[in-house]
Design a protein around this motif. Structure first.
Motif, PDB file in Angstrom:
ATOM      1  N   LYS A  18      46.980 -35.996  -7.884  1.00 37.00           N
ATOM      2  CA  LYS A  18      46.229 -35.697  -9.542  1.00 37.00           C
ATOM      3  C   LYS A  18      45.095 -34.750  -9.986  1.00 37.00           C
ATOM      4  O   LYS A  18      43.952 -35.113  -9.493  1.00 37.00           O
ATOM      5  CB  LYS A  18      45.975 -37.221 -10.244  1.00 37.00           C
ATOM      6  CG  LYS A  18      45.555 -37.260 -11.683  1.00 37.00           C
ATOM      7  CD  LYS A  18      45.677 -39.011 -12.200  1.00 37.00           C
ATOM      8  CE  LYS A  18      45.204 -39.272 -14.120  1.00 37.00           C
ATOM      9  NZ  LYS A  18      44.865 -40.301 -13.680  1.00 37.00           N
ATOM     10  N   ILE A  19      45.416 -33.778 -10.840  1.00 32.76           N
ATOM     11  CA  ILE A  19      44.096 -32.897 -11.539  1.00 32.76           C
ATOM     12  C   ILE A  19      43.598 -33.369 -12.742  1.00 32.76           C
ATOM     13  O   ILE A  19      43.970 -33.012 -13.138  1.00 32.76           O
ATOM     14  CB  ILE A  19      44.454 -31.812 -10.854  1.00 32.76           C
ATOM     15  CG1 ILE A  19      44.648 -31.045  -9.122  1.00 32.76           C
ATOM     16  CG2 ILE A  19      43.393 -30.362 -11.546  1.00 32.76           C
ATOM     17  CD1 ILE A  19      45.551 -30.117  -8.894  1.00 32.76           C
ATOM     18  N   VAL A  20      42.583 -33.218 -12.436  1.00 34.13           N
ATOM     19  CA  VAL A  20      41.238 -33.829 -14.291  1.00 34.13           C
ATOM     20  C   VAL A  20      40.553 -32.263 -14.444  1.00 34.13           C
ATOM     21  O   VAL A  20      39.888 -32.399 -13.408  1.00 34.13           O
ATOM     22  CB  VAL A  20      41.053 -35.058 -14.125  1.00 34.13           C
ATOM     23  CG1 VAL A  20      40.433 -34.774 -15.551  1.00 34.13           C
ATOM     24  CG2 VAL A  20      41.994 -36.200 -14.483  1.00 34.13           C
ATOM     25  N   ARG A  21      41.323 -31.978 -15.468  1.00 35.51           N
ATOM     26  CA  ARG A  21      40.051 -30.734 -15.595  1.00 35.51           C
ATOM     27  C   ARG A  21      39.076 -30.575 -17.226  1.00 35.51           C
ATOM     28  O   ARG A  21      40.386 -30.954 -17.710  1.00 35.51           O
ATOM     29  CB  ARG A  21      41.110 -29.239 -15.820  1.00 35.51           C
ATOM     30  CG  ARG A  21      41.389 -28.802 -14.481  1.00 35.51           C
ATOM     31  CD  ARG A  21      41.894 -27.146 -14.843  1.00 35.51           C
ATOM     32  NE  ARG A  21      42.468 -26.677 -13.210  1.00 35.51           N
ATOM     33  CZ  ARG A  21      43.213 -26.269 -13.180  1.00 35.51           C
ATOM     34  NH1 ARG A  21      43.847 -25.374 -14.386  1.00 35.51           N
ATOM     35  NH2 ARG A  21      43.508 -25.177 -12.023  1.00 35.51           N
ATOM     36  N   GLU A  22      38.046 -30.957 -17.112  1.00 36.69           N
ATOM     37  CA  GLU A  22      37.550 -31.397 -18.255  1.00 36.69           C
ATOM     38  C   GLU A  22      36.901 -30.282 -18.526  1.00 36.69           C
ATOM     39  O   GLU A  22      36.267 -29.661 -17.837  1.00 36.69           O
ATOM     40  CB  GLU A  22      36.595 -32.405 -17.929  1.00 36.69           C
ATOM     41  CG  GLU A  22      36.561 -33.312 -17.255  1.00 36.69           C
ATOM     42  CD  GLU A  22      35.391 -34.795 -16.393  1.00 36.69           C
ATOM     43  OE1 GLU A  22      34.141 -33.569 -16.635  1.00 36.69           O
ATOM     44  OE2 GLU A  22      35.790 -35.535 -16.716  1.00 36.69           O
ATOM     45  N   HIS A  23      36.934 -30.232 -20.164  1.00 40.38           N
ATOM     46  CA  HIS A  23      36.212 -28.959 -20.753  1.00 40.38           C
ATOM     47  C   HIS A  23      35.123 -28.979 -21.920  1.00 40.38           C
ATOM     48  O   HIS A  23      35.383 -30.015 -22.397  1.00 40.38           O
ATOM     49  CB  HIS A  23      37.988 -28.095 -21.694  1.00 40.38           C
ATOM     50  CG  HIS A  23      36.863 -27.062 -22.543  1.00 40.38           C
ATOM     51  ND1 HIS A  23      36.487 -25.844 -21.608  1.00 40.38           N
ATOM     52  CD2 HIS A  23      36.096 -26.851 -23.569  1.00 40.38           C
ATOM     53  CE1 HIS A  23      36.800 -24.738 -22.904  1.00 40.38           C
ATOM     54  NE2 HIS A  23      36.212 -25.329 -23.483  1.00 40.38           N
ATOM     55  N   TYR A  24      33.806 -29.131 -21.132  1.00 36.81           N
ATOM     56  CA  TYR A  24      33.324 -29.536 -22.436  1.00 36.81           C
ATOM     57  C   TYR A  24      32.531 -28.891 -23.473  1.00 36.81           C
ATOM     58  O   TYR A  24      31.960 -27.551 -23.556  1.00 36.81           O
ATOM     59  CB  TYR A  24      31.768 -29.777 -21.523  1.00 36.81           C
ATOM     60  CG  TYR A  24      31.553 -30.766 -20.107  1.00 36.81           C
ATOM     61  CD1 TYR A  24      31.150 -31.836 -21.072  1.00 36.81           C
ATOM     62  CD2 TYR A  24      32.039 -30.423 -18.971  1.00 36.81           C
ATOM     63  CE1 TYR A  24      31.427 -33.379 -19.851  1.00 36.81           C
ATOM     64  CE2 TYR A  24      32.140 -31.387 -18.421  1.00 36.81           C
ATOM     65  CZ  TYR A  24      31.701 -32.263 -18.309  1.00 36.81           C
ATOM     66  OH  TYR A  24      31.608 -34.146 -17.605  1.00 36.81           O
ATOM     67  N   LEU A  25      32.759 -29.628 -24.717  1.00 33.73           N
ATOM     68  CA  LEU A  25      31.443 -28.685 -26.094  1.00 33.73           C
ATOM     69  C   LEU A  25      30.697 -29.291 -26.519  1.00 33.73           C
ATOM     70  O   LEU A  25      30.114 -30.570 -26.667  1.00 33.73           O
ATOM     71  CB  LEU A  25      33.506 -29.583 -27.562  1.00 33.73           C
ATOM     72  CG  LEU A  25      35.026 -28.678 -26.536  1.00 33.73           C
ATOM     73  CD1 LEU A  25      36.268 -29.201 -28.166  1.00 33.73           C
ATOM     74  CD2 LEU A  25      34.909 -27.879 -26.123  1.00 33.73           C
ATOM     75  N   ARG A  26      30.102 -28.597 -27.162  1.00 34.34           N
ATOM     76  CA  ARG A  26      29.527 -28.798 -27.678  1.00 34.34           C
ATOM     77  C   ARG A  26      28.300 -28.215 -28.825  1.00 34.34           C
ATOM     78  O   ARG A  26      29.336 -27.702 -29.556  1.00 34.34           O
ATOM     79  CB  ARG A  26      27.766 -27.905 -26.941  1.00 34.34           C
ATOM     80  CG  ARG A  26      28.128 -28.218 -25.311  1.00 34.34           C
ATOM     81  CD  ARG A  26      27.859 -27.132 -24.425  1.00 34.34           C
ATOM     82  NE  ARG A  26      26.163 -27.188 -24.786  1.00 34.34           N
ATOM     83  CZ  ARG A  26      25.250 -26.990 -23.598  1.00 34.34           C
ATOM     84  NH1 ARG A  26      25.082 -26.030 -22.687  1.00 34.34           N
ATOM     85  NH2 ARG A  26      23.436 -26.741 -24.164  1.00 34.34           N
ATOM     86  N   ASP A  27      27.664 -28.582 -29.673  1.00 38.49           N
ATOM     87  CA  ASP A  27      26.939 -28.110 -31.217  1.00 38.49           C
ATOM     88  C   ASP A  27      25.682 -28.060 -31.267  1.00 38.49           C
ATOM     89  O   ASP A  27      24.843 -27.833 -32.184  1.00 38.49           O
ATOM     90  CB  ASP A  27      27.212 -29.823 -31.940  1.00 38.49           C
ATOM     91  CG  ASP A  27      26.461 -30.659 -31.069  1.00 38.49           C
ATOM     92  OD1 ASP A  27      25.455 -30.501 -30.247  1.00 38.49           O
ATOM     93  OD2 ASP A  27      26.380 -32.047 -31.916  1.00 38.49           O
TER      94      ASP A  27
END
Length: 949
Positions: A18-27
């Motif tokens: 199982k692979i989880v790719r995280e993509h962080y968003l900022r303000d």
């Protein structure tokens, strides 16, 4: 804010991962604009007064290009007029994946603070990040991301006070993207539409912004397919792997536009040159492209053409029979044939913007014209512009876009204007650009590493250096030299031997590894000496002041000191960082007068006499070991102090003092080479001169045979002895001509890293090992050698790159390239000033010697001016005279008169300025008189530099 994607992947062992790719968003990603009051940014890039005045956009605005605009119009983005541009992260990533060269150019623009290009990381901004929708292609998703970011910028900047508001203009040539953007209310223009309206630019500059996207041009083509299809890269790679194809660098001929060679690199001595003849076999390759070639069957091998053939002007999109016939009539003897092939595909294009002039179409109001490059090895290029009348008579730059298989010439676009043709500044700029010589002013980042003035040698410096200020040191250089690298001394020792010192400017003290000045010097590689101008490798404060070993000032040096006995044999060698105070800065002529004047017996003169005596012994011994004494006429111009035009031209006269300095520079270089190799066998920067392959000597052997002589080329010693013995009674200049010819047979000397090569031998100097140590002001190789030597004697510390043989090897490749380009630029500068000289002198009659014989021409050397020119035996308006070419002799018989190599002739020399692009020295035959012969203009050749030093 966090976005994540989860998916499963089957492993090699059959398990499920199982692979989880995280993509962080900022303000907290800011817009970068000066007018913004919402973003809490410390620094801004985009200016508040951003406006290129135009008919379409009379208001302040920022440009936001999509990916295809960047890929197809990078030349426009590089233009100094284009500023305040937003580059999205989406665009930057796409460009990186699709074109590494354009990505590098874009990064260079982004780093240029004066351009005000801002990278906006839209893929991590909370309000501009989007996910790919079901059924949506990656390209469509990226186009949508660009539109979303443009919309965000427009709304974001709309919140600023009314008097400060700016608009964001999306540039796209994609119809679908443009229509969707306009539906969203975005201000959108095609690049051509936006840029052709620019009004703040001079008219001749406007064309830089009107290049048509390649996919939308209707190219001028023939219905007939002129060239074979290029094979896809996959087939090329498999062909190279199987041995069906060879890969190498395509080198177009200067003398014959229907001929080229491909240098195929092999292992050891297996490198070969493949001859390519005929337009179809050349197959749209351009000089310096990396190509794949197929070797033709042995019965299709041919010999290099003896015809001098230039592309005379625009032709229809067809290959004429006359053109191909010019090649087929070449020599056909089996001994003359060389491996012959055809280009089957392009592995890597090496295109760059080319300098030249526009050849206007004969069709009234035409928008498509032919551009003629200054470099004859580059084909003419079709461009589209509505500014042709303005660009006529200008030196311009043009880039190639592509070369369809049904077009005689490649298609391209205008980049920028350089100025009026014939203007000295413009012609010098062309010369520097064509030879890729970095010549921009040193940046503030570089200048910031210069020592603060006033500068003095400190007590700390004196504590780690040997004080040699008491020695009678002097320098001997050409007239007007301000970047004095080297100085010498010679004194008697109590034991009857002599101490000789070569003291070299300690440039590495001022240029520390890895700083901006060091990186700039490494990139430039060498100082370039043009006629009347010098392009420095390091800032002038160092080159002409703090590092220059001028007389009567204390200077830091790196000294190589020998104890030498009366037979010029080295008893002891030592190296030391030092402080010197030169007692005299002399020219070669001044030093020679001191040596010859029996009434002068001061310490400096005694030192010079000691050096000169030892140098003669060293040179004699070197020649006995097989060192070559070759010849290459070099010219010197006398320049008018006001107009800077040449007023006199003469060959340089070499004196004993020239040889004296050269001998000790060679000795120092050899001594240092051995020292750094002993200490660092894997990473020493050395210089070698490969032995020429036997075929290189063919022309030399033929020349000697014509005078019933034999030249032995088995070794450098055999060649040197043969040249010494080659004398003709009543013809004293014969030996010089033979040595000039021998120089043309030589290979180029190159830098290399000792850990990456096994052949160190320097053929021309007959030395088993060699390097460059004596000119660090003007050669970066010498700076590296100084650093290696300093570490070897414990005078400085090392750093990782210095000990990395792979990085050293990459550096050597750049240094070899820069050194070669500098030589070519210097020759081109001499050729240009030679034209200026003959322009002012009118027509001259001079005696010369035939250096080469071609099938339709003779190449004549004028010793008085060190000038070569071609006399063609042809006239387009009249029937050609009867020509009989004997390749074996070689000789050319014209109307019954035979011309042989080294024959004496008399020619008329004048400047033919009828073609501003390629002004030529016209040489016409005066003696012997051949009835019915008319001659065409020739291009001057400039001599090769001396073998090495």
């Amino acid at each position: 804010m966090l976005k994540s994607k989860t998916f499963v992947k089957k492993t090699r062992s059959g398990g499920i991962m199982k692979i989880v790719r995280e993509h962080y968003l900022r303000d907290d990603i800011w817009c970068g604009s000066e007018v913004c009051t919402e973003c809490k940014q410390e620094e801004t890039v985009l200016q508040k007064d951003a406006c290129i005045e135009s008919n379409l956009c009379s208001f302040a605005h920022y440009l936001l290009p999509d990916t295809n605009i960047v890929l197809s119009q990078i030349d426009i983005l590089e233009d100094p007029l284009i500023k305040n541009v937003i580059i999205l992260q989406t665009v930057l990533q796409e460009v990186r994946h699709r074109s590494a060269p354009i990505y590098k150019r874009l990064k260079d623009i982004l780093h240029d603070k004066e351009k005000h290009f801002y990278t906006f990381t839209n893929e991590h901004h909370r309000e501009t990040y989007i996910e790919r929708e079901q059924g949506e292609s990656a390209n469509d998703r990226n186009d949508r991301a660009i539109r979303i970011s443009t919309k965000w910028y427009s709304d974001h900047l709309n919140n600023t006070p009314t008097d400060k508001r700016l608009k964001v203009v999306l540039l796209t040539n994609d119809r679908g993207n443009k229509e969707k953007a306009e539906e969203s209310g975005l201000l959108t223009y095609r690049c051509k539409k936006q840029d052709t309206s620019v009004t703040s630019v001079p008219q001749d500059e406007t064309a830089v912004l009107t290049s048509v996207p390649q996919d939308e041009t209707n190219e001028i083509t023939s219905s007939k397919v002129l060239f074979p299809e290029h094979l896809p890269l996959s087939r090329i790679q498999s062909g190279i792997k199987s041995g069906t194809f060879q890969q190498g660098t395509f080198r177009a001929s200067r003398d014959n536009y229907l001929e080229a060679t491909v240098f195929v690199h092999g292992e050891g001595d297996d490198s070969t040159e493949v001859l390519i003849q005929g337009l179809q076999n050349l197959n749209r390759a351009v000089h310096q492209d990396l190509v794949a070639v197929e070797i033709l069957p042995l019965d299709q091998w041919v010999a290099p053409s003896s015809v001098v053939l230039q592309d005379e002007g625009p032709k229809e999109d067809d290959v004429t029979e006359e053109e191909e016939a010019e090649l087929k009539s070449g020599p056909s003897g089996a001994a003359s044939r060389k491996p012959t092939g055809r280009v089957v595909g392009i592995i890597k294009r090496n295109w760059r913007p080319f300098c030249g002039m526009l050849f206007l179409s004969q069709i009234k109001e035409a928008t498509r014209h032919l551009f003629t490059p200054a470099d004859r090895r580059i084909p003419r290029i079709r461009i589209e512009t509505r500014q042709a009348a303005t660009l006529a008579g200008q030196r311009i730059m043009v880039a190639i876009d592509g070369w369809p298989k049904h077009s005689r010439y490649p298609n391209g676009h205008f980049v920028r204007s350089l100025g009026s043709a014939g203007d000295k500044e413009t012609e010098t700029e062309v010369l520097l650009l064509e030879h890729d010589v970095p010549h921009q002013d040193f940046s503030q980042a570089v200048l910031s590493f210069l020592p603060k003035m006033p500068w003095n040698i400190t007590e700390e410096d004196m504590a780690v250096r040997e004080d040699l200020r008491n020695l009678t040191v002097c320098s001997v250089d050409p007239p007007g030299c301000t970047d004095i690298d080297d100085a010498l001394h010679c004194r008697d020792l109590p034991n009857g031997n002599q101490e000789v010192g070569v003291h070299i400017a300690d440039v590495s003290h001022f240029i520390r590894p890895g700083n901006a000045m060091d990186l700039e010097a490494a990139n430039r590689g060498t100082t370039v000496y043009l006629t009347g101008r010098r392009i420095d490798m390091v800032p002038e404060l160092l080159s002409s002041n703090l590092c220059s070993l001028r007389s009567s000032v204390e200077r830091l040096a790196f000294s190589c000191i020998w104890e030498i006995n009366d037979k010029a044999e080295i008893v002891k060698t030592r190296f030391t960082k030092s402080v010197i105070n030169s007692k005299a800065s002399l020219t070669y002529a001044e030093a020679q007068m001191r040596i010859d004047d029996a009434n002068m017996n001061d310490d400096t003169t005694k030192s010079l006499r000691g050096l000169n005596r030892l140098a003669k012994i060293l040179k004699k011994r070197r020649i006995e070991k097989g060192a070559l004494t070759l010849s290459s006429p070099e010219v010197r111009f006398h320049i008018d102090s006001e107009t800077h035009d040449p007023i006199d031209l003469q060959t340089k006269e070499l004196k004993e003092t020239n040889s004296m300095v050269e001998e000790f520079m060679l000795l120092a270089n050899i001594s240092v080479a051995q020292k750094i190799y002993d200490e660092f066998s894997e990473c020493a920067l050395l210089r070698k001169h490969p032995a020429p392959p036997p075929s290189n000597y063919d022309i030399l052997n033929k020349a000697a045979k014509s005078k019933d002589m034999v030249i032995h080329t088995d070794s450098a010693k055999a060649l040197a002895d043969s040249l010494d013995a080659a004398q003709v009674d009543g013809f004293p200049y014969f030996n010089t001509l033979l040595r000039i010819l021998a120089t043309r047979c030589m290979m180029q000397a190159v830098y290399f890293c000792s850990g990456m090569d096994s052949d160190f031998h320097h053929y021309g100097l007959a030395s088993p090992i060699y390097t460059h140590f004596t000119s660090p002001i003007r050669r970066y190789s010498d700076i590296i050698v100084h650093r290696l030597l300093a570490v070897a004697i414990g005078a400085d510390s090392t750093y990782p790159d210095l000990m990395d043989k792979h990085k050293q090897s990459a550096l050597c490749n750049n240094l070899n390239y820069r050194h070669k380009m500098a030589q070519y630029a210097q020759r081109a500068s001499v050729a240009y000033h030679t034209q200026l000289f003959f322009k002012s002198r009118g027509i001259l009659n001079e005696e010369g010697f035939i250096l080469f014989v071609r099938k339709n021409a003779i190449i004549v050397l004028i010793p008085k001016f060190g000038l070569e020119g071609t006399v063609f035996f042809e006239n387009k308006d009249k029937p050609s005279p009867k020509l009989i070419f004997n390749e074996e002799a070689p000789s050319l018989t014209v109307e019954g008169h035979s011309f042989n190599m080294f024959d004496k002739v008399k020619v008329t020399i004048s400047l033919d300025a009828s073609n501003v692009q390629h002004q030529k020295i016209r040489m016409s035959l005066v003696e012997p008189v051949i009835s019915g012969v008319s001659v065409a203009p020739s291009e001057p050749e400039v001599k090769r530099a001396k073998l090495d030093r």
